[in-house]
Enzyme design. Structure first.
Site, PDB file in Angstrom:
ATOM      1  N   ASP A 173       0.881  -1.181   0.000  1.00 11.67           N
ATOM      2  CA  ASP A 173       0.000   0.000   0.000  1.00 11.67           C
ATOM      3  C   ASP A 173       0.912   1.223   0.000  1.00 11.67           C
ATOM      4  O   ASP A 173       2.119   1.122   0.244  1.00 11.67           O
ATOM      5  CB  ASP A 173      -0.887  -0.011   1.258  1.00 11.67           C
ATOM      6  CG  ASP A 173      -1.800   1.215   1.326  1.00 11.67           C
ATOM      7  OD1 ASP A 173      -2.444   1.534   0.317  1.00 11.67           O
ATOM      8  OD2 ASP A 173      -1.861   1.862   2.378  1.00 11.67           O
ATOM      9  N   SER A 174       0.316   2.384  -0.217  1.00 14.89           N
ATOM     10  CA  SER A 174       1.082   3.626  -0.145  1.00 14.89           C
ATOM     11  C   SER A 174       1.555   3.890   1.286  1.00 14.89           C
ATOM     12  O   SER A 174       2.495   4.654   1.491  1.00 14.89           O
ATOM     13  CB  SER A 174       0.209   4.788  -0.604  1.00 14.89           C
ATOM     14  OG  SER A 174      -0.952   4.851   0.200  1.00 14.89           O
ATOM     15  N   CYS A 212      -4.342  -1.544  -1.948  1.00 12.11           N
ATOM     16  CA  CYS A 212      -4.457  -0.098  -2.142  1.00 12.11           C
ATOM     17  C   CYS A 212      -5.438   0.160  -3.270  1.00 12.11           C
ATOM     18  O   CYS A 212      -5.228  -0.314  -4.404  1.00 12.11           O
ATOM     19  CB  CYS A 212      -3.078   0.471  -2.501  1.00 12.11           C
ATOM     20  SG  CYS A 212      -3.095   2.238  -2.854  1.00 12.11           S
ATOM     21  N   GLU A 230      -3.491   8.769   8.460  1.00  9.35           N
ATOM     22  CA  GLU A 230      -2.058   8.495   8.650  1.00  9.35           C
ATOM     23  C   GLU A 230      -1.516   9.266   9.863  1.00  9.35           C
ATOM     24  O   GLU A 230      -0.530   8.874  10.473  1.00  9.35           O
ATOM     25  CB  GLU A 230      -1.250   8.869   7.399  1.00  9.35           C
ATOM     26  CG  GLU A 230      -1.462   7.939   6.217  1.00  9.35           C
ATOM     27  CD  GLU A 230      -0.532   6.721   6.192  1.00  9.35           C
ATOM     28  OE1 GLU A 230       0.587   6.817   6.728  1.00  9.35           O
ATOM     29  OE2 GLU A 230      -0.946   5.680   5.642  1.00  9.35           O
ATOM     30  N   HIS A 248      -7.531   2.765   3.611  1.00 12.90           N
ATOM     31  CA  HIS A 248      -7.384   3.529   4.861  1.00 12.90           C
ATOM     32  C   HIS A 248      -8.734   3.723   5.567  1.00 12.90           C
ATOM     33  O   HIS A 248      -8.787   3.982   6.758  1.00 12.90           O
ATOM     34  CB  HIS A 248      -6.799   4.914   4.589  1.00 12.90           C
ATOM     35  CG  HIS A 248      -5.312   4.936   4.399  1.00 12.90           C
ATOM     36  ND1 HIS A 248      -4.698   4.412   3.298  1.00 12.90           N
ATOM     37  CD2 HIS A 248      -4.320   5.431   5.193  1.00 12.90           C
ATOM     38  CE1 HIS A 248      -3.391   4.596   3.395  1.00 12.90           C
ATOM     39  NE2 HIS A 248      -3.127   5.212   4.541  1.00 12.90           N
TER      40      HIS A 248
END
Ligand code: DGL
Length: 271
Positions: free
Chosen positions: A10-11, A73, A152, A188
């Site tokens: 994932d990022s 993602c 995040e 997310h």
């Protein structure tokens, strides 16, 4: 039987929601997770940049002898899945199609909402997949660009005025459209389930990208005879492209349990 690990990427941290599902659904498998924490978020970037990053992420993961890759993602899946599948000689599973299939099973009114990053919404991939699977479905898509940076940074809890204000602004117009199902098209977003659920109300079912793709991966491994021995307990390794300490602090929240292994930092520019 195939004991080689599965690569998951994932990022940043969002893909850990998929790891959480994989631990439940495929506990016997070894996982190698990469979170590109130095370059998160991907969602506001161009398709070309996202593909460049995704190729590097895959190259890093393929420095291990993998049997499959899960793109945990939404943004990489919607922009780069086909190219990555064409360029690589191992099975690569994304999050879009399994999530759309689940949403179509759940919806009664055939009016489905989808929230994701700007790049995912711009790609039209969720909409196209839903319509391919059911041409009668009505789809309403909405980008939520501030969700990933807030998550995040640990701003995802009920009572946090910043995330609640942003979420209301994004979601209240969506609620007014009368959808009965909402796809959380970014890995997310499951961290925001409570906040999103509070705003959308009990009449809207939330469908998360990560969980559905874990089931898809299981089906694929079985079909290709690639599953590990079911009697064993798999192990997971975690790699990031920025400070490992930052990752470890917040990763336990995504995984809903303590990180049993420490994360290691790698230089993604080398790949
Ligand atoms: N978890 C990623 C997704 O599913 C977040 C994308 C981003 O980095 O903006 O889309």
């Amino acid at each position: 039987m195939d004991m080689r690990p599965i690569g998951v990427f994932d990022s940043g941290l969002g893909g850990l929601t998929a790891v959480h599902s994989l631990w439940k659904i495929l506990p016997e498998e070894n996982l190698i997770y990469f979170g590109d924490t130095a370059r998160v978020p991907y969602g506001g970037r161009s398709k070309e940049t996202i593909l460049k990053y995704a190729r590097q992420d895959v190259r890093f993961l393929r420095s291990f002898d993998l049997k499959a890759i899960l793109i945990a993602c939404g943004t990489v899946t919607t922009t780069s899945l086909d190219t990555l599948q064409t360029e690589n000689d191992l099975p690569i599973v994304g999050v879009v199609e399994p999530t759309c299939r689940r949403a179509l099973l759940v919806t009664k009114t055939k009016k489905v909402g989808m929230i994701a990053t700007l790049a995912s919404v711009r790609s039209g991939a969720y909409e196209a997949t839903l319509r391919r699977l059911d041409p009668t479905v009505e789809v309403i898509c909405k980008p939520c660009p501030l969700f990933v940076p807030l998550v995040e940074n640990g701003r995802f809890r009920r009572g946090d005025i910043v995330i609640e204000t942003v979420a209301r602004e994004y979601l209240e117009p969506l609620k007014e459209t009368g959808i009965d199902t909402l796809i959380l098209g970014c890995t997310h977003y499951p961290l925001l389930t409570e906040i999103i659920g509070d705003i959308m109300g009990p009449g809207v079912t939330l469908v998360s990208a990560g969980e559905e793709s874990a089931f898809e991966l299981k089906r694929m491994l079985k079909a290709r005879n690639l599953r590990a021995d079911e009697d064993r307990q798999g192990e997971s390794e975690f790699y990031v492209s920025d400070r490992a300490e930052d990752f470890e602090n917040i990763a336990s929240v995504f995984l809903q349990e303590n990180l049993r292994h420490t994360a290691r930092r790698i230089d993604i520019d080398k790949y």
